[in-house]
Design a protein around this motif. Structure first.
Motif, mmCIF file in Angstrom:
data_model
loop_
_atom_site.group_PDB
_atom_site.id
_atom_site.type_symbol
_atom_site.label_atom_id
_atom_site.label_comp_id
_atom_site.label_asym_id
_atom_site.label_seq_id
_atom_site.Cartn_x
_atom_site.Cartn_y
_atom_site.Cartn_z
ATOM 1 N N ALA A 96 -7.609 9.702 -1.242
ATOM 2 C CA ALA A 96 -6.399 9.244 -0.815
ATOM 3 C C ALA A 96 -5.259 10.499 -0.637
ATOM 4 C CB ALA A 96 -6.014 8.277 -1.821
ATOM 5 N N ASP A 131 -0.078 2.767 1.867
ATOM 6 C CA ASP A 131 -0.569 1.405 2.607
ATOM 7 C C ASP A 131 -2.077 1.327 2.211
ATOM 8 O OD1 ASP A 131 1.631 0.175 3.815
ATOM 9 O OD2 ASP A 131 1.244 1.822 5.331
ATOM 10 N N VAL A 132 -2.831 2.227 2.159
ATOM 11 C CA VAL A 132 -4.290 2.172 1.839
ATOM 12 C C VAL A 132 -4.366 2.039 0.443
ATOM 13 C CG1 VAL A 132 -6.346 3.265 1.853
ATOM 14 C CG2 VAL A 132 -4.921 3.713 3.857
ATOM 15 N N SER A 173 -5.445 10.194 8.962
ATOM 16 C CA SER A 173 -6.495 9.804 8.247
ATOM 17 C C SER A 173 -7.929 10.463 8.415
ATOM 18 C CB SER A 173 -6.631 8.112 8.744
ATOM 19 O OG SER A 173 -7.070 8.079 9.984
ATOM 20 N N SER A 233 1.990 -4.011 3.239
ATOM 21 C CA SER A 233 1.169 -3.372 4.004
ATOM 22 C C SER A 233 0.615 -4.056 5.177
ATOM 23 C CB SER A 233 0.132 -2.507 3.157
ATOM 24 O OG SER A 233 0.763 -1.544 2.472
ATOM 25 N N ILE A 283 -4.228 0.071 9.340
ATOM 26 C CA ILE A 283 -3.509 0.970 8.988
ATOM 27 C C ILE A 283 -3.342 2.274 9.648
ATOM 28 C CG2 ILE A 283 -2.462 2.016 6.853
ATOM 29 C CD1 ILE A 283 -3.444 -0.279 5.286
ATOM 30 N N CYS A 295 -8.366 -1.129 6.624
ATOM 31 C CA CYS A 295 -7.897 0.207 6.737
ATOM 32 C C CYS A 295 -7.586 0.866 8.047
ATOM 33 C CB CYS A 295 -8.651 1.353 5.794
ATOM 34 S SG CYS A 295 -8.526 0.836 3.893
ATOM 35 N N VAL A 329 -3.958 -1.627 -0.298
ATOM 36 C CA VAL A 329 -5.102 -2.575 0.056
ATOM 37 C C VAL A 329 -6.149 -2.312 -1.033
ATOM 38 C CG1 VAL A 329 -7.204 -2.624 1.604
ATOM 39 C CG2 VAL A 329 -4.693 -2.377 2.562
ATOM 40 N N TYR A 330 -6.547 -1.125 -1.354
ATOM 41 C CA TYR A 330 -7.505 -0.781 -2.435
ATOM 42 C C TYR A 330 -7.019 -1.367 -3.897
ATOM 43 C CZ TYR A 330 -10.995 1.453 0.144
ATOM 44 O OH TYR A 330 -11.964 1.741 1.224
ATOM 45 N N ARG A 379 -0.883 6.833 3.610
ATOM 46 C CA ARG A 379 -1.473 6.570 2.206
ATOM 47 C C ARG A 379 -1.074 5.654 1.092
ATOM 48 N NH1 ARG A 379 1.172 11.065 0.060
ATOM 49 N NH2 ARG A 379 -0.241 12.373 1.473
#
Length: 313
Positions: A47, A57-58, A252, A117, A167, A164, A61-62, A55
């Motif tokens: 990350a 937003d990911v 990314s 996100s 995003i 992802c 999600v996780y 960053r």
């Protein structure tokens, strides 16, 4: 008096940043970041290579994925919840997630961060519902057929890659052909992640959680031939995902390359471990090796994989 107005305006702006919606959004996203960094050192490392626009937003999600995972993987049961209550908790988490995606608000900080996100990147129920369906399967299904295994891997891992991807591609324009290639790559990378984790956790999943994911594969009599066949499939997934790395936006590309490299290394170490030892040892990538792979990615070297079977002819 005119000289006082800019200061009053600045004070109001400062107040807006430290109270109300902006503060809540920020605290929710900081919570999501803490969740994922405490639970996954590999993800935390990857990350850091994501560009600032993607960053957070990911991580959002996780964090939701991690919380759902903890519901089904024993934390709720450890707290004394019966099986029916655990299932109800997961159902409530899904309903709260959908409400937040529609309204933009949740009293659950991790769900609220995810909704921020999701609404920004166009993540909808077409991805969250398969995810929660797979999480639900962990509570109701202990063995899989080839069809249910494909559905499980899609919902538990491939859709996370697709979240992802939405995003990563937000604000970028690609041809339909490139977009299809990205989708195939994201699904393949998620599939590879999940399968190699299943393989190295074969014994723990069976003994601690009572689950057997690979159809027709038994932890008690896993052979080297079976193990290598599963790894050949994983290598093909990794080769398909590697094929689109260079096409990803710069914000990314390095982070995805690092994740690709870490799991390629993990798959290689699982391949080098005898099948009989997998039931006693949890194979991992040592931290110095992780840092070496990360340094290579930062230097611009993309990970190598075994050639995809179709490309080797």
């Amino acid at each position: 008096m005119n000289a006082q107005r800019p200061r009053a305006s600045a004070d109001a702006a400062t107040t807006a940043e430290t109270t109300g919606r902006k503060l809540y959004d920020r605290v929710a996203q900081e919570t999501a970041s803490i969740v994922i960094r405490r639970y996954s050192t590999s993800f935390g490392l990857a990350a850091r290579l994501l560009g600032a626009p993607v960053r957070q937003d990911v991580e959002n999600v996780y964090a939701l994925v991690r919380v759902a995972d903890e519901v089904v993987d024993g934390v709720a049961a450890d707290a004394g919840l019966a099986e029916a209550e655990v299932l109800h908790t997961l159902d409530e988490l899904e309903r709260e997630t959908e409400r937040a995606m529609a309204s933009g608000y949740s009293s659950n900080l991790v769900v609220h961060a995810f909704a921020i996100s999701a609404r920004s990147a166009g993540i909808d129920v077409d991805l969250t519902r398969p995810f929660f369906a797979s999480m639900r399967a962990d509570l109701t299904q202990t063995e899989h057929t080839p069809e249910s295994f494909r559905e499980y891997v899609y919902g538990s891992a491939e859709v996370v890659g697709l979240m992802c991807l939405r995003i990563f591609l937000r604000g970028h324009v690609f041809s339909p052909q490139q977009h299809e290639a990205f989708i195939a790559g994201a699904r393949s990378l998620g599939s590879a992640f999940q399968k190699v984790n299943f393989l190295r956790d074969l014994s723990a999943d069976h003994d601690l959680l009572g689950r057997s994911y690979f159809p027709g594969v038994s932890v008690d009599d896993l052979t080297d031939a079976q193990k290598d066949e599963l790894l050949d499939d994983i290598d093909e997934d990794l080769a398909r995902s590697a094929a689109v790395l260079r096409l990803l936006p710069t914000s990314s590309r390095r982070a995805v390359a690092l994740a690709q490299g870490l799991f390629t290394e993990l798959a290689a170490r699982v391949r080098a471990t005898p099948a009989s030892a997998l039931v006693h040892t949890r194979v991992r990538v040592p931290d110095p090796v992780k840092l070496r792979i990360a340094a290579g990615v930062v230097a611009g070297r993309l990970p190598h994989t075994r050639p995809h079977q179709e490309d080797a002819t």
